[in-house]
Design a protein around this motif. Structure first.
Motif, PDB file in Angstrom:
ATOM      1  N   ILE A 176      35.806  30.725 -18.280  1.00 10.19           N
ATOM      2  CA  ILE A 176      37.186  30.284 -18.373  1.00 10.19           C
ATOM      3  C   ILE A 176      37.788  30.304 -16.970  1.00 10.19           C
ATOM      4  O   ILE A 176      37.213  30.873 -16.037  1.00 10.19           O
ATOM      5  N   THR A 177      38.954  29.678 -16.817  1.00 10.74           N
ATOM      6  CA  THR A 177      39.692  29.783 -15.565  1.00 10.74           C
ATOM      7  C   THR A 177      40.871  30.728 -15.773  1.00 10.74           C
ATOM      8  O   THR A 177      41.486  30.746 -16.836  1.00 10.74           O
ATOM      9  N   VAL A 178      41.173  31.529 -14.748  1.00 10.50           N
ATOM     10  CA  VAL A 178      42.243  32.515 -14.826  1.00 10.50           C
ATOM     11  C   VAL A 178      43.111  32.402 -13.575  1.00 10.50           C
ATOM     12  O   VAL A 178      42.600  32.317 -12.459  1.00 10.50           O
ATOM     13  N   ILE A 179      44.414  32.382 -13.760  1.00 12.22           N
ATOM     14  CA  ILE A 179      45.376  32.407 -12.660  1.00 12.22           C
ATOM     15  C   ILE A 179      45.698  33.861 -12.333  1.00 12.22           C
ATOM     16  O   ILE A 179      46.021  34.642 -13.232  1.00 12.22           O
ATOM     17  N   GLY A 180      45.590  34.240 -11.069  1.00 12.13           N
ATOM     18  CA  GLY A 180      45.959  35.590 -10.677  1.00 12.13           C
ATOM     19  C   GLY A 180      47.445  35.819 -10.872  1.00 12.13           C
ATOM     20  O   GLY A 180      48.263  35.005 -10.445  1.00 12.13           O
ATOM     21  N   SER A 181      47.821  36.915 -11.531  1.00 14.60           N
ATOM     22  CA  SER A 181      49.243  37.194 -11.779  1.00 14.60           C
ATOM     23  C   SER A 181      49.493  38.687 -11.852  1.00 14.60           C
ATOM     24  O   SER A 181      48.565  39.495 -11.937  1.00 14.60           O
ATOM     25  N   LEU A 182      50.768  39.045 -11.842  1.00 13.43           N
ATOM     26  CA  LEU A 182      51.187  40.444 -11.919  1.00 13.43           C
ATOM     27  C   LEU A 182      51.761  40.779 -13.281  1.00 13.43           C
ATOM     28  O   LEU A 182      52.434  41.818 -13.444  1.00 13.43           O
ATOM     29  N   ILE A 183      51.528  39.933 -14.289  1.00 11.22           N
ATOM     30  CA  ILE A 183      52.087  40.137 -15.620  1.00 11.22           C
ATOM     31  C   ILE A 183      51.708  41.524 -16.152  1.00 11.22           C
ATOM     32  O   ILE A 183      50.552  41.939 -16.116  1.00 11.22           O
ATOM     33  N   SER A 184      52.707  42.215 -16.691  1.00  6.97           N
ATOM     34  CA  SER A 184      52.505  43.568 -17.203  1.00  6.97           C
ATOM     35  C   SER A 184      52.140  43.529 -18.686  1.00  6.97           C
ATOM     36  O   SER A 184      52.546  42.615 -19.424  1.00  6.97           O
ATOM     37  N   LEU A 185      51.397  44.522 -19.101  1.00  6.34           N
ATOM     38  CA  LEU A 185      51.061  44.692 -20.516  1.00  6.34           C
ATOM     39  C   LEU A 185      51.934  45.777 -21.143  1.00  6.34           C
ATOM     40  O   LEU A 185      51.493  46.461 -22.048  1.00  6.34           O
ATOM     41  N   ASP A 186      53.098  45.971 -20.641  1.00  6.76           N
ATOM     42  CA  ASP A 186      54.142  46.926 -21.046  1.00  6.76           C
ATOM     43  C   ASP A 186      53.803  48.342 -20.584  1.00  6.76           C
ATOM     44  O   ASP A 186      52.899  48.552 -19.783  1.00  6.76           O
ATOM     45  N   ASP A 228      60.447  34.016  -0.894  1.00  2.00           N
ATOM     46  CA  ASP A 228      59.725  32.751  -0.843  1.00  2.00           C
ATOM     47  C   ASP A 228      58.342  32.940  -0.235  1.00  2.00           C
ATOM     48  O   ASP A 228      57.349  32.377  -0.727  1.00  2.00           O
ATOM     49  N   ILE A 229      58.246  33.726   0.820  1.00  2.91           N
ATOM     50  CA  ILE A 229      56.956  33.963   1.484  1.00  2.91           C
ATOM     51  C   ILE A 229      56.027  34.755   0.585  1.00  2.91           C
ATOM     52  O   ILE A 229      54.863  34.393   0.370  1.00  2.91           O
ATOM     53  N   LEU A 230      56.529  35.861   0.033  1.00  2.00           N
ATOM     54  CA  LEU A 230      55.673  36.719  -0.782  1.00  2.00           C
ATOM     55  C   LEU A 230      55.194  36.022  -2.051  1.00  2.00           C
ATOM     56  O   LEU A 230      54.053  36.229  -2.495  1.00  2.00           O
ATOM     57  N   VAL A 255      57.773  38.559 -10.540  1.00  2.00           N
ATOM     58  CA  VAL A 255      56.492  38.334 -11.214  1.00  2.00           C
ATOM     59  C   VAL A 255      56.446  36.929 -11.815  1.00  2.00           C
ATOM     60  O   VAL A 255      55.460  36.206 -11.694  1.00  2.00           O
ATOM     61  N   LYS A 256      57.555  36.521 -12.452  1.00  2.00           N
ATOM     62  CA  LYS A 256      57.620  35.187 -13.042  1.00  2.00           C
ATOM     63  C   LYS A 256      57.630  34.110 -11.970  1.00  2.00           C
ATOM     64  O   LYS A 256      57.025  33.035 -12.136  1.00  2.00           O
ATOM     65  N   MET A 257      58.308  34.361 -10.846  1.00  2.00           N
ATOM     66  CA  MET A 257      58.355  33.395  -9.751  1.00  2.00           C
ATOM     67  C   MET A 257      56.961  33.169  -9.169  1.00  2.00           C
ATOM     68  O   MET A 257      56.545  32.031  -8.931  1.00  2.00           O
ATOM     69  N   GLN A 258      56.241  34.262  -8.937  1.00  2.00           N
ATOM     70  CA  GLN A 258      54.890  34.144  -8.369  1.00  2.00           C
ATOM     71  C   GLN A 258      53.965  33.400  -9.314  1.00  2.00           C
ATOM     72  O   GLN A 258      53.181  32.532  -8.895  1.00  2.00           O
ATOM     73  N   LEU A 259      54.068  33.688 -10.605  1.00  2.00           N
ATOM     74  CA  LEU A 259      53.226  33.020 -11.590  1.00  2.00           C
ATOM     75  C   LEU A 259      53.577  31.537 -11.673  1.00  2.00           C
ATOM     76  O   LEU A 259      52.684  30.679 -11.686  1.00  2.00           O
ATOM     77  N   SER A 260      54.864  31.230 -11.722  1.00  2.00           N
ATOM     78  CA  SER A 260      55.306  29.845 -11.817  1.00  2.00           C
ATOM     79  C   SER A 260      54.821  29.026 -10.625  1.00  2.00           C
ATOM     80  O   SER A 260      54.361  27.887 -10.775  1.00  2.00           O
ATOM     81  N   ARG A 261      54.870  29.603  -9.436  1.00  2.00           N
ATOM     82  CA  ARG A 261      54.422  28.894  -8.233  1.00  2.00           C
ATOM     83  C   ARG A 261      52.909  28.691  -8.256  1.00  2.00           C
ATOM     84  O   ARG A 261      52.416  27.630  -7.868  1.00  2.00           O
ATOM     85  N   SER A 262      52.173  29.680  -8.705  1.00  2.00           N
ATOM     86  CA  SER A 262      50.717  29.552  -8.779  1.00  2.00           C
ATOM     87  C   SER A 262      50.313  28.467  -9.775  1.00  2.00           C
ATOM     88  O   SER A 262      49.408  27.676  -9.523  1.00  2.00           O
ATOM     89  N   LEU A 263      50.997  28.433 -10.931  1.00  2.00           N
ATOM     90  CA  LEU A 263      50.697  27.425 -11.941  1.00  2.00           C
ATOM     91  C   LEU A 263      51.041  26.021 -11.443  1.00  2.00           C
ATOM     92  O   LEU A 263      50.295  25.059 -11.685  1.00  2.00           O
ATOM     93  N   ILE A 285      58.281  43.440  -5.522  1.00  2.00           N
ATOM     94  CA  ILE A 285      57.038  42.857  -6.047  1.00  2.00           C
ATOM     95  C   ILE A 285      56.833  43.183  -7.522  1.00  2.00           C
ATOM     96  O   ILE A 285      56.213  42.415  -8.264  1.00  2.00           O
ATOM     97  N   THR A 286      57.349  44.322  -7.974  1.00  2.00           N
ATOM     98  CA  THR A 286      57.205  44.699  -9.384  1.00  2.00           C
ATOM     99  C   THR A 286      58.373  44.231 -10.244  1.00  2.00           C
ATOM    100  O   THR A 286      58.346  44.428 -11.463  1.00  2.00           O
TER     101      THR A 286
END
Length: 384
Positions: free
Chosen positions: A368-378, A13-15, A43-51, A37-38
């Motif tokens: 444009i606006t960009v949300i910081g995320s850890l999404i991988s490009l494979d 929750d903190i991270l 990764v999806k949790m962090q992105l969802s919270r940021s959005l 973190i990886t």
């Protein structure tokens, strides 16, 4: 270890509330944190919270093929930081789109002839937070027999939640010797969709509208959207878009989004996304500007007018392109205004609907606006 008395759920929750820049550093704390973190679920949790909280938001500006990042809370040209992006070609016009922290970069000089059809410029996906990128495979333009020129009409970049896949769309319209190829105003185009999961392009059905206005599509509710002119309409420099057309990433189906009822239908339309909802800014030139939000996607009766700005007291004369961009943390609406000329530089305006006041920000050029995320490009992250 400092976290030995903390539960794993509390650590998660903190991270997940931290910016990506900090998370990238914290991967070095220990193997357990690096694995956490990886992890794709984190990764999806962090992105969802940021959005959901509208945090980790960055403004990205493109100026003469140079790209800069700006802290959203500062919003001044002097605060812009130049970024080392993967697109090095000096040719053409750079078009940027973002989704879930990834930036899609299209290299586009507008017109390509059949003699240069093998010189279609590259397309990149880029995570500016993790500094990784991927070049998309080449896909040729399939020229019709009676066409000699192609015009890059529209682009889009979005996410398909049903398949956990990122998709890029490219729309090209063809010219004959005397202009657009058409039959009773029916233009010929080529629409191709790229899938990150398969790393390949495929062609889909021709777009059923005469012309798309403003190249970059708006992505929301799993669909690309453009303001368009109908095939039965008459082309001209002062003709306003007459419909919003969408392409669903799940089934590649074209649909028309119903518009609210207007007393006066002579206005210039621009669309955007505010708070995750499709929105429309109607510019009744020299009269007023209205902002509408579709509260229940796809339902005509769910359009709600958020505010109306009478001219010229707040923004001046409205003989220009005005597009809604995003909400600020204080509930203000960020707008882009620029002349009705393709590729012209814009100016950012912050409008407070409660006080009825607007202020120009010291930022220009395409952005444009960009949300910081850890999404991988494979597994091919960073590969050319």
């Amino acid at each position: 270890m400092l976290t030995k008395n903390l539960s794993e759920d509390l650590i998660l929750d903190i991270l997940s509330r931290l910016p990506v820049k900090s998370l990238l550093r914290f991967r070095c704390v220990c193997k357990a944190w690096c694995a956490l973190i990886t992890d794709p679920d984190f990764v999806k949790m962090q992105l969802s919270r940021s959005l959901a909280t509208n945090t980790n938001l960055i403004l990205i500006l493109e100026e003469y093929r140079k790209i800069f990042s700006v802290d959203f809370d500062v919003c001044e040209q002097e605060a812009a930081v130049k970024l080392d992006h993967p697109f090095k070609s000096p040719i053409g016009y750079l078009v940027l789109a973002s989704c879930n922290g990834l930036v899609c970069m299209f290299d586009d000089d507008g017109i390509v002839s059949e003699f240069r059809k093998e010189e279609v410029y590259g397309t990149f996906l880029w995570n500016l937070s993790t500094k990784t990128h991927k070049k998309l495979p080449f896909t040729p333009i399939e020229f019709p027999i009676n066409s000699r020129y192609a015009h890059f009409t529209a682009y889009g970049f979005g996410y398909d939640p049903t398949t956990d896949d990122y998709k890029v769309i490219r729309v090209i319209q063809f010219y004959g010797a005397r202009g657009f190829i058409n039959d009773s105003n029916y233009s010929v185009s080529e629409v191709k969709v790229y899938s990150l999961s398969t790393n390949s392009w495929r062609r889909i059905e021709d777009i059923p509208f005469l012309s798309i206005q403003h190249r970059l599509g708006v992505f929301t509710n799993s669909a690309f959207h453009w303001a368009t002119i109908r095939k039965t309409g008459v082309m001209g420099p002062n003709i306003a878009p007459s419909a919003i057309v969408s392409i669903d990433v799940k089934d590649d189906e074209y649909r028309e989004v119903p518009l609210p009822d207007f007393v006066d239908d002579k206005f210039h339309m621009a669309i955007g996304v505010l708070g995750g909802q499709l929105c429309m800014l109607s510019n009744f030139s020299t009269v007023r500007v209205e902002l509408w939000v579709m509260k229940d996607y796809g339902l005509k009766d769910s359009w709600e007018k958020q505010f109306s700005i009478e001219q010229p007291s707040v923004l001046g004369y409205f003989d220009k392109y005005i597009k809604p961009i995003c909400y600020s943390k204080k509930g203000e609406v960020l707008l882009e205004t620029k002349p009705l000329v393709e590729k012209s530089s814009g100016v950012l305006v912050l409008y407070d609907p409660h006080k009825g006041r607007a202020s120009n920000l010291r930022l220009r050029h395409s952005w444009i606006t960009v949300i910081g995320s850890l999404i991988s490009l494979d597994a091919k992250d960073g590969a050319e």
